[in-house]
Write a protein that holds these residues in place. Structure first.
Motif, PDB file in Angstrom:
ATOM      1  N   LEU A 146       0.822  -1.201   0.000  1.00 20.95           N
ATOM      2  CA  LEU A 146       0.000   0.000   0.000  1.00 20.95           C
ATOM      3  C   LEU A 146       0.860   1.257   0.000  1.00 20.95           C
ATOM      4  N   SER A 147       0.350   2.295  -0.655  1.00 22.12           N
ATOM      5  CA  SER A 147       1.094   3.556  -0.701  1.00 22.12           C
ATOM      6  C   SER A 147       1.042   4.231   0.667  1.00 22.12           C
ATOM      7  N   ASP A 148       1.990   5.145   0.881  1.00 20.73           N
ATOM      8  CA  ASP A 148       1.995   5.927   2.121  1.00 20.73           C
ATOM      9  C   ASP A 148       0.672   6.659   2.307  1.00 20.73           C
ATOM     10  N   GLU A 149       0.151   7.193   1.182  1.00 20.42           N
ATOM     11  CA  GLU A 149      -1.085   7.965   1.260  1.00 20.42           C
ATOM     12  C   GLU A 149      -2.243   7.094   1.744  1.00 20.42           C
ATOM     13  N   SER A 150      -2.300   5.844   1.242  1.00 19.67           N
ATOM     14  CA  SER A 150      -3.388   4.961   1.681  1.00 19.67           C
ATOM     15  C   SER A 150      -3.236   4.629   3.158  1.00 19.67           C
ATOM     16  N   LEU A 151      -1.991   4.401   3.568  1.00 15.51           N
ATOM     17  CA  LEU A 151      -1.777   4.066   4.974  1.00 15.51           C
ATOM     18  C   LEU A 151      -2.168   5.247   5.866  1.00 15.51           C
ATOM     19  N   LEU A 152      -1.811   6.448   5.429  1.00 11.27           N
ATOM     20  CA  LEU A 152      -2.139   7.629   6.219  1.00 11.27           C
ATOM     21  C   LEU A 152      -3.657   7.805   6.302  1.00 11.27           C
ATOM     22  N   ALA A 153      -4.322   7.605   5.175  1.00 11.63           N
ATOM     23  CA  ALA A 153      -5.788   7.727   5.167  1.00 11.63           C
ATOM     24  C   ALA A 153      -6.402   6.672   6.082  1.00 11.63           C
ATOM     25  N   GLY A 154      -5.867   5.452   6.017  1.00  3.95           N
ATOM     26  CA  GLY A 154      -6.357   4.382   6.889  1.00  3.95           C
ATOM     27  C   GLY A 154      -6.145   4.724   8.349  1.00  3.95           C
ATOM     28  N   MET A 155      -4.975   5.248   8.642  1.00  2.00           N
ATOM     29  CA  MET A 155      -4.641   5.633  10.008  1.00  2.00           C
ATOM     30  C   MET A 155      -5.630   6.688  10.515  1.00  2.00           C
ATOM     31  N   ALA A 156      -5.915   7.672   9.633  1.00  2.00           N
ATOM     32  CA  ALA A 156      -6.817   8.761  10.032  1.00  2.00           C
ATOM     33  C   ALA A 156      -8.214   8.240  10.321  1.00  2.00           C
ATOM     34  N   SER A 157      -8.625   7.183   9.595  1.00  2.00           N
ATOM     35  CA  SER A 157      -9.982   6.681   9.783  1.00  2.00           C
ATOM     36  C   SER A 157     -10.051   5.641  10.899  1.00  2.00           C
ATOM     37  N   GLY A 158      -8.939   5.419  11.589  1.00  2.00           N
ATOM     38  CA  GLY A 158      -8.983   4.540  12.757  1.00  2.00           C
ATOM     39  C   GLY A 158      -8.568   3.105  12.472  1.00  2.00           C
ATOM     40  N   ASP A 159      -7.963   2.860  11.316  1.00  2.00           N
ATOM     41  CA  ASP A 159      -7.507   1.514  10.980  1.00  2.00           C
ATOM     42  C   ASP A 159      -6.149   1.254  11.654  1.00  2.00           C
ATOM     43  N   ALA A 160      -6.180   0.408  12.697  1.00  2.00           N
ATOM     44  CA  ALA A 160      -4.973   0.185  13.503  1.00  2.00           C
ATOM     45  C   ALA A 160      -3.878  -0.497  12.685  1.00  2.00           C
ATOM     46  N   GLN A 161      -4.305  -1.349  11.756  1.00  2.00           N
ATOM     47  CA  GLN A 161      -3.303  -2.057  10.928  1.00  2.00           C
ATOM     48  C   GLN A 161      -2.546  -1.094  10.020  1.00  2.00           C
ATOM     49  N   ALA A 162      -3.305  -0.156   9.450  1.00  2.00           N
ATOM     50  CA  ALA A 162      -2.678   0.853   8.592  1.00  2.00           C
ATOM     51  C   ALA A 162      -1.724   1.706   9.425  1.00  2.00           C
ATOM     52  N   ALA A 163      -2.171   2.084  10.616  1.00  2.00           N
ATOM     53  CA  ALA A 163      -1.334   2.903  11.495  1.00  2.00           C
ATOM     54  C   ALA A 163      -0.045   2.153  11.821  1.00  2.00           C
ATOM     55  N   ALA A 164      -0.177   0.863  12.161  1.00  9.31           N
ATOM     56  CA  ALA A 164       0.997   0.073  12.521  1.00  9.31           C
ATOM     57  C   ALA A 164       1.966  -0.017  11.344  1.00  9.31           C
ATOM     58  N   ALA A 165       1.403  -0.186  10.145  1.00 13.36           N
ATOM     59  CA  ALA A 165       2.262  -0.325   8.962  1.00 13.36           C
ATOM     60  C   ALA A 165       3.006   0.972   8.679  1.00 13.36           C
ATOM     61  N   ALA A 191      -4.656   5.486  20.254  1.00 11.09           N
ATOM     62  CA  ALA A 191      -5.927   4.961  20.742  1.00 11.09           C
ATOM     63  C   ALA A 191      -6.447   5.820  21.893  1.00 11.09           C
ATOM     64  N   GLU A 192      -5.522   6.264  22.743  1.00  9.75           N
ATOM     65  CA  GLU A 192      -5.887   7.083  23.897  1.00  9.75           C
ATOM     66  C   GLU A 192      -6.396   8.458  23.480  1.00  9.75           C
ATOM     67  N   ALA A 193      -5.805   8.957  22.422  1.00 12.95           N
ATOM     68  CA  ALA A 193      -6.029  10.357  22.057  1.00 12.95           C
ATOM     69  C   ALA A 193      -7.214  10.553  21.118  1.00 12.95           C
ATOM     70  N   ARG A 194      -8.038   9.517  20.952  1.00 15.39           N
ATOM     71  CA  ARG A 194      -9.137   9.685  19.998  1.00 15.39           C
ATOM     72  C   ARG A 194     -10.131  10.735  20.481  1.00 15.39           C
ATOM     73  N   ARG A 195      -9.905  11.946  20.051  1.00 13.93           N
ATOM     74  CA  ARG A 195     -10.834  13.037  20.333  1.00 13.93           C
ATOM     75  C   ARG A 195     -10.769  13.997  19.160  1.00 13.93           C
ATOM     76  N   PRO A 196     -11.727  14.927  19.082  1.00 10.25           N
ATOM     77  CA  PRO A 196     -11.738  15.792  17.896  1.00 10.25           C
ATOM     78  C   PRO A 196     -10.388  16.456  17.697  1.00 10.25           C
ATOM     79  N   SER A 197      -9.935  16.461  16.457  1.00  9.42           N
ATOM     80  CA  SER A 197      -8.600  16.975  16.190  1.00  9.42           C
ATOM     81  C   SER A 197      -8.584  18.491  16.332  1.00  9.42           C
TER      82      SER A 197
END
Lengths: 182, 223
Positions: A4-23, B76-82
């Motif tokens: 996955l591209s950095d952009e996809s991982l960042l978008a995943g991270m922003a939406s709460g995807d823990a796997q994307a964040a970890a990657a 995970a802890e910081a999930r609050r409005p940005s």
């Protein structure tokens, strides 16, 4: 996941995807931590700065704009600013610009990252090509956030000289990097 | 439009501006010029690219093994409005522009839209720095806003709904200490006042505006 591209991982991270964040963390933790270490030196503080950089990236992911540059550039800019702020809060020992410069320039690109590291090697090469005093001034400003005034104080030179070193050094780097781009 | 003047001085300042190393006053002067000068803005963009390139040469180094899990736990802890989402309504009106461009009076005019360009450049340059806002209340009534910018130096700007004063601005730290930030009076069309602060913005608990005839107006910062 690694495809996955950095952009996809960042978008995943922003939406709460823990796997994307970890990657994303795994992909960039060495560069983020390495930059923090180069600036603040102390490993505990560097880790704190590096963690905060990823938290900020997650928090501001929506503000990331791919037209302005790569995710890695953005992440490192965040890290740099945080590390400089941390450094300003606890300025103790005087810095030795020569140590910093040696550390920045002595690196051999690692095999796995050879492709990505090529661009960085160009930059190192360009920095090596500068008169030493210009390279030192630039390293102090970029990595320690020092103003011309502070550099003048540390190097024992007039303010105008410090500003000239920064300006000429930057102009020269730009010329060299533009040549290697083409 | 008149030809922008002051390119020479701005060009002097651009390397330090791109490096985030410029002091408040010099930064404000340079940004004031950049707002009117596309050529200098391009210079700044170029210089910022150089700074990014230089930043990338720091040698990579693996952090301790628990690093990844600690970052994920913090997220995970910081999930609050940005911060950004909290700021969006203010950004849309361009209110913050005044802080970054030097703290002059804010009017909802075309000048705002011109300044927005310098605001974007500033954020780009100062990426990752702390920018926050708090509502200022007089009793239960909204009286204005306080914006905080973490930088070198850090700034606070007050934007008020009405002219008034004199006010004495007092900073209450998270450790309970108080610092006098100075006095100001807003008259006529002037609706804002700004000051630099020595404390990190993250250490501010509250800002009070003291006045002679009524209880303090208070803005609470929730970090």
């Amino acid at each position: 996941m690694w495809a996955l591209s950095d952009e996809s991982l960042l978008a995943g991270m922003a939406s709460g995807d823990a796997q994307a964040a970890a990657a994303l963390v795994r992909r960039y933790q060495a560069r983020v931590f390495g930059l923090a270490r180069a600036i603040v030196r102390e490993p505990g503080l560097a880790e704190e700065v590096a963690q905060e950089a990823f938290v900020r990236a997650w928090r501001h992911a929506a503000a990331y704009d791919s037209r302005r540059g790569a995710v890695s550039t953005w992440l490192l800019a965040i890290t740099r600013n945080l590390a400089i702020d941390a450094l300003r809060l606890r300025r103790e020992e005087p810095v030795d610009p020569q140590v910093l410069l040696t550390r920045l320039l002595a690196v051999e690109p690692a095999d796995e990252a050879a492709q990505a590291a090529q661009g960085e090697e160009f930059v190192r090469q360009a920095l090596r090509g500068l008169p030493l005093e210009q390279a030192r001034a630039i390293a102090l400003a970029v990595f320690y956030g020092m103003s011309g005034r502070k550099i003048a104080e540390i190097e024992g030179i007039p303010l105008g000289t410090a500003k000239t070193r920064l300006r000429r050094g930057m102009a020269r780097l730009r010329d060299q990097l533009e040549v290697s781009d083409g | 439009m008149a030809e922008p003047s002051g390119c020479g001085q701005a060009r002097e300042a651009i390397p330090e501006l791109a490096m985030g190393a410029l002091s408040g006053e010099e930064r404000a002067a340079a940004l004031g010029h950049l707002a009117d000068c596309p050529a200098c803005r391009r210079e700044l963009e170029e210089a910022t690219r150089m700074v990014d390139a230089l930043t990338s040469i720091a040698p990579a180094e693996e952090p301790p093994p628990s690093f990844e899990s600690r970052v994920l736990a913090r997220i995970a802890e910081a999930r609050r409005p940005s911060l950004l989402r909290r700021l969006t309504p203010y950004l849309a009106t361009g209110v913050v522009v005044g802080v970054l461009a030097g703290g002059f009076v804010w009017n909802a005019t075309e000048a705002d839209r011109r300044l927005a360009a310098s605001y974007r450049t500033t954020l780009e340059v100062a990426d990752g720095r702390y920018l926050t806002a708090a509502a200022l209340y007089s009793g239960r009534e909204l009286a204005g806003h306080v914006f905080g910018y973490q930088g070198s130096p850090s700034w606070l700007v007050f934007t008020m709904k009405k002219a008034g004063g004199p006010y004495q601005a007092v900073l209450v730290g998270v450790d309970g200490t108080t610092t006098d930030l100075g006095r100001f009076t807003l008259t006529g069309r002037q609706r804002s006042w700004s000051t630099t602060v020595d404390q990190p913005i993250g250490r501010i608990a509250e800002i009070h505006l003291r006045r002679a005839d009524a209880p303090d107006m208070v803005a609470g910062f929730h970090h």
